[in-house]
Design a protein around this motif. Sequence first.
Motif, PDB file in Angstrom:
ATOM      1  N   ALA A 197       0.829  -1.209   0.000  1.00 11.69           N
ATOM      2  CA  ALA A 197       0.000   0.000   0.000  1.00 11.69           C
ATOM      3  C   ALA A 197       0.864   1.260   0.000  1.00 11.69           C
ATOM      4  O   ALA A 197       0.557   2.238  -0.695  1.00 11.69           O
ATOM      5  CB  ALA A 197      -0.931  -0.009   1.208  1.00 11.69           C
ATOM      6  N   VAL A 205      -2.580  -1.147  -8.146  1.00 11.78           N
ATOM      7  CA  VAL A 205      -3.154  -2.483  -7.997  1.00 11.78           C
ATOM      8  C   VAL A 205      -2.130  -3.430  -7.377  1.00 11.78           C
ATOM      9  O   VAL A 205      -0.958  -3.453  -7.779  1.00 11.78           O
ATOM     10  CB  VAL A 205      -3.622  -3.030  -9.363  1.00 11.78           C
ATOM     11  N   LEU A 242      -6.236  -6.492   3.892  1.00 13.18           N
ATOM     12  CA  LEU A 242      -6.359  -5.570   2.760  1.00 13.18           C
ATOM     13  C   LEU A 242      -7.194  -4.352   3.143  1.00 13.18           C
ATOM     14  O   LEU A 242      -6.830  -3.212   2.821  1.00 13.18           O
ATOM     15  CB  LEU A 242      -6.980  -6.284   1.565  1.00 13.18           C
ATOM     16  N   PHE A 247      -7.264  -1.062   0.868  1.00  9.34           N
ATOM     17  CA  PHE A 247      -7.486  -1.671  -0.439  1.00  9.34           C
ATOM     18  C   PHE A 247      -8.964  -2.033  -0.612  1.00  9.34           C
ATOM     19  O   PHE A 247      -9.644  -2.396   0.354  1.00  9.34           O
ATOM     20  CB  PHE A 247      -6.670  -2.958  -0.588  1.00  9.34           C
ATOM     21  N   THR A 248      -9.415  -1.958  -1.854  1.00 10.77           N
ATOM     22  CA  THR A 248     -10.699  -2.515  -2.248  1.00 10.77           C
ATOM     23  C   THR A 248     -10.445  -3.797  -3.027  1.00 10.77           C
ATOM     24  O   THR A 248      -9.653  -3.792  -3.987  1.00 10.77           O
ATOM     25  CB  THR A 248     -11.481  -1.529  -3.137  1.00 10.77           C
ATOM     26  N   ALA A 272      -6.516  -6.403  -5.903  1.00 14.78           N
ATOM     27  CA  ALA A 272      -6.989  -5.351  -4.999  1.00 14.78           C
ATOM     28  C   ALA A 272      -6.477  -3.989  -5.466  1.00 14.78           C
ATOM     29  O   ALA A 272      -5.330  -3.888  -5.921  1.00 14.78           O
ATOM     30  CB  ALA A 272      -6.536  -5.629  -3.569  1.00 14.78           C
ATOM     31  N   ARG A 273      -7.319  -2.994  -5.347  1.00 13.76           N
ATOM     32  CA  ARG A 273      -6.929  -1.649  -5.771  1.00 13.76           C
ATOM     33  C   ARG A 273      -6.785  -0.749  -4.548  1.00 13.76           C
ATOM     34  O   ARG A 273      -7.621  -0.745  -3.646  1.00 13.76           O
ATOM     35  CB  ARG A 273      -7.967  -1.046  -6.724  1.00 13.76           C
ATOM     36  N   LYS A 274      -5.732   0.049  -4.565  1.00 13.14           N
ATOM     37  CA  LYS A 274      -5.497   0.995  -3.486  1.00 13.14           C
ATOM     38  C   LYS A 274      -6.520   2.124  -3.561  1.00 13.14           C
ATOM     39  O   LYS A 274      -6.735   2.705  -4.633  1.00 13.14           O
ATOM     40  CB  LYS A 274      -4.076   1.559  -3.597  1.00 13.14           C
ATOM     41  N   ASN A 275      -7.169   2.419  -2.435  1.00 16.87           N
ATOM     42  CA  ASN A 275      -8.191   3.466  -2.423  1.00 16.87           C
ATOM     43  C   ASN A 275      -7.562   4.839  -2.591  1.00 16.87           C
ATOM     44  O   ASN A 275      -6.438   5.066  -2.182  1.00 16.87           O
ATOM     45  CB  ASN A 275      -8.976   3.415  -1.105  1.00 16.87           C
TER      46      ASN A 275
END
Length: 275
Positions: A197, A205, A242, A247-248, A272-275
Amino acid sequence: MEDFDEEALAEAYNRGLELEAAGDLPGAIEAFRDALRIDPHDHCGITIRLAAMGKADAPDKMPDAYVATLFDQHADDFDEILVDQLGYCVPLLLREALKVHAPGPYATGLDLGCGTGLSGVALADIVETMTGVDLSERMVEIAFDRDVYGDLYTGEAVEFLQEFEEEDGSRPSWDLIVATDVFPYLGAVDTIISGAAERLNAKGVFAFSTETLADEELAGRPYVLGASRRYAQAGSYVREMLAESGFTVLAMDDITVRAEKGTPVPGHLVIARKN
């Protein structure tokens, strides 16, 4: 040279293996503990072996010296063993999952535990510049020959995320970070997820694979050291870590990671995508 008596270590370790094969578990455990006293850095993975035997608590991760030694020894036939014999195809599964959930393209990528470069090859046409890092020097040498990485480093994945700096003191970040076949050597995954992160650019991602076990085997634990002497993580634990790091989860797909003595090893492929 290592700072231990390699001949004495080999004698104690081999004696332990022989006694274990003969069914003399008390004698084997004593020999393994002798080996660990000779080599506290644990190049032979004795702490993992003792934990799998139920004679010691499992550490939060495998010893770095053991992982580096293991992969240095098997680097030259690694692809044949992993892909041809064990049916490993996670890098290709990862590529397909990214195409669906986060297709990119990506300007920069980081391949943690890059090994011989299988993920680098699989992602070469969607990542413009890929950096690779692995504990095994021999693995890094083979990955270099694939000519898919802009930079390659020898180091432990979590330490790299936490500490790596460029020569000018800057801390680089990436658009995509991947880690295939890394989590089974870690156990606890909070530090690798939080480290990813911190190193991802906005909306970056993190894509990785895990191994897992049935709920009754996990018995409510976040991770366990399995009979194969590899770590399995609960999907709920991975999701929790996560979320804590911002992360989402775009996907957490059930996959077969590889075969173990002909039996499929279950796992998850996570995007997972970093918010």
